[in-house]
Design a protein around this motif. Structure first.
Motif, mmCIF file in Angstrom:
data_model
loop_
_atom_site.group_PDB
_atom_site.id
_atom_site.type_symbol
_atom_site.label_atom_id
_atom_site.label_comp_id
_atom_site.label_asym_id
_atom_site.label_seq_id
_atom_site.Cartn_x
_atom_site.Cartn_y
_atom_site.Cartn_z
ATOM 1 N N ILE A 192 0.842 -1.209 0.000
ATOM 2 C CA ILE A 192 0.000 0.000 0.000
ATOM 3 C C ILE A 192 0.872 1.251 0.000
ATOM 4 C CG2 ILE A 192 -1.681 1.338 1.333
ATOM 5 C CD1 ILE A 192 -2.913 -1.367 2.157
ATOM 6 N N TYR A 193 1.916 1.253 0.805
ATOM 7 C CA TYR A 193 2.802 2.417 0.860
ATOM 8 C C TYR A 193 3.467 2.639 -0.501
ATOM 9 C CZ TYR A 193 6.142 5.836 2.508
ATOM 10 O OH TYR A 193 6.878 6.995 2.669
ATOM 11 N N THR A 194 3.948 1.568 -1.117
ATOM 12 C CA THR A 194 4.601 1.678 -2.423
ATOM 13 C C THR A 194 3.616 2.172 -3.482
ATOM 14 O OG1 THR A 194 6.160 -0.062 -1.818
ATOM 15 C CG2 THR A 194 5.932 0.412 -4.164
ATOM 16 N N LEU A 195 2.382 1.712 -3.443
ATOM 17 C CA LEU A 195 1.366 2.204 -4.375
ATOM 18 C C LEU A 195 1.095 3.689 -4.158
ATOM 19 C CD1 LEU A 195 -1.164 -0.771 -4.477
ATOM 20 C CD2 LEU A 195 0.348 0.006 -6.322
ATOM 21 N N VAL A 213 1.543 6.562 -6.998
ATOM 22 C CA VAL A 213 0.483 7.506 -7.382
ATOM 23 C C VAL A 213 0.936 8.935 -7.115
ATOM 24 C CG1 VAL A 213 -1.885 8.272 -6.884
ATOM 25 C CG2 VAL A 213 -1.377 5.825 -7.121
ATOM 26 N N HIS A 214 1.604 9.159 -5.984
ATOM 27 C CA HIS A 214 2.099 10.487 -5.617
ATOM 28 C C HIS A 214 3.042 11.036 -6.698
ATOM 29 C CE1 HIS A 214 3.224 13.683 -2.812
ATOM 30 N NE2 HIS A 214 4.494 13.453 -3.120
ATOM 31 N N ILE A 215 4.015 10.236 -7.078
ATOM 32 C CA ILE A 215 5.012 10.674 -8.063
ATOM 33 C C ILE A 215 4.385 10.778 -9.455
ATOM 34 C CG2 ILE A 215 7.155 10.027 -9.250
ATOM 35 C CD1 ILE A 215 8.066 8.826 -6.525
ATOM 36 N N TYR A 225 -2.692 17.328 -9.026
ATOM 37 C CA TYR A 225 -2.053 17.973 -7.871
ATOM 38 C C TYR A 225 -2.770 17.594 -6.582
ATOM 39 C CZ TYR A 225 1.128 21.055 -10.456
ATOM 40 O OH TYR A 225 2.143 21.556 -11.229
ATOM 41 N N LEU A 226 -4.088 17.558 -6.622
ATOM 42 C CA LEU A 226 -4.845 17.155 -5.428
ATOM 43 C C LEU A 226 -4.533 15.705 -5.053
ATOM 44 C CD1 LEU A 226 -8.305 18.855 -6.052
ATOM 45 C CD2 LEU A 226 -6.552 19.507 -4.386
ATOM 46 N N ALA A 227 -4.434 14.830 -6.056
ATOM 47 C CA ALA A 227 -4.077 13.431 -5.787
ATOM 48 C C ALA A 227 -2.692 13.349 -5.155
ATOM 49 C CB ALA A 227 -4.127 12.608 -7.079
ATOM 50 N N GLY A 228 -1.768 14.171 -5.631
ATOM 51 C CA GLY A 228 -0.431 14.215 -5.026
ATOM 52 C C GLY A 228 -0.486 14.657 -3.572
ATOM 53 N N GLY A 229 -1.320 15.647 -3.286
ATOM 54 C CA GLY A 229 -1.469 16.115 -1.906
ATOM 55 C C GLY A 229 -2.094 15.061 -1.011
ATOM 56 N N VAL A 230 -3.141 14.411 -1.488
ATOM 57 C CA VAL A 230 -3.826 13.378 -0.695
ATOM 58 C C VAL A 230 -2.893 12.206 -0.428
ATOM 59 C CG1 VAL A 230 -5.683 11.651 -0.754
ATOM 60 C CG2 VAL A 230 -6.154 14.023 -1.400
ATOM 61 N N THR A 231 -2.179 11.747 -1.454
ATOM 62 C CA THR A 231 -1.262 10.625 -1.244
ATOM 63 C C THR A 231 -0.114 11.021 -0.309
ATOM 64 O OG1 THR A 231 -0.123 11.162 -3.319
ATOM 65 C CG2 THR A 231 -1.808 9.424 -3.393
ATOM 66 N N GLY A 232 0.332 12.265 -0.400
ATOM 67 C CA GLY A 232 1.368 12.727 0.525
ATOM 68 C C GLY A 232 0.885 12.699 1.968
ATOM 69 N N VAL A 233 -0.330 13.166 2.193
ATOM 70 C CA VAL A 233 -0.915 13.140 3.544
ATOM 71 C C VAL A 233 -1.067 11.701 4.021
ATOM 72 C CG1 VAL A 233 -3.039 13.601 4.841
ATOM 73 C CG2 VAL A 233 -2.065 15.384 3.382
#
Length: 159
Positions: A12-15, A19-21, A67-75
């Motif tokens: 899950i973390y790797t996924l 997605v973040h990158i 960008y929102l997906a990047g923010g959500v995955t970062g959180v």
């Protein structure tokens, strides 16, 4: 490879990292293409409305959601235990500023620019002023995004 924090499910973390990158790459790449769209429209004024509507569509339905997906995955990665170093706090702060500018300034400005272009034409002084302001805001957001990417890649010790 991004090693998951202790206790985080590795898959899950790797996924999330993927997605973040990936989402960030798509968003940054598309934002960089706006310059190309706008230059092409400037060289052929009859196509400027099409170019700006294309930029608006990409911005509204692809780049900003990425960008929102990047923010959500970062959180989510932080919630799973990712350590937050000082450089990352700065990057998060810049991300929040960039998103506020994107949704609060650039998107409404671009809408107004398109309406003015369609109503008054490319030589209208108000359109010219809006185009200049839109370019300035876009450049500011581009600088913020480049700084964020640099912080993420180089992970400088800030304090």
């Amino acid at each position: 490879m991004h090693v998951p924090p202790e206790g985080a499910p590795p898959l899950i973390y790797t996924l999330l990292v993927f997605v973040h990158i990936f989402a960030t790459m798509v968003a940054v790449g598309l934002n960089a293409s706006y310059v190309i769209w706008i230059i092409r429209g400037t060289k052929d004024p009859a196509s400027m409305a099409f170019a700006l509507r294309g930029v608006k569509f990409i911005d509204d339905y692809v780049a900003n959601p990425c960008y929102l997906a990047g923010g959500v995955t970062g959180v989510l990665m932080i919630a799973m235990g990712k350590a937050v170093a000082p450089f990352l706090w700065v990057a998060i702060g810049l991300y929040i500023v960039a998103m506020a500018i994107a949704y609060g300034v650039y998107t409404p400005l671009l809408s107004r620019q398109i309406k003015t272009l369609e109503a008054s034409g490319i030589n209208d002084p108000e359109y010219q002023m809006l185009a200049q302001r839109s370019n300035q805001v876009g450049a500011l957001m581009g600088v913020l995004v480049v700084i964020i990417v640099l912080l993420k890649i180089f992970e400088p010790p800030l304090w």
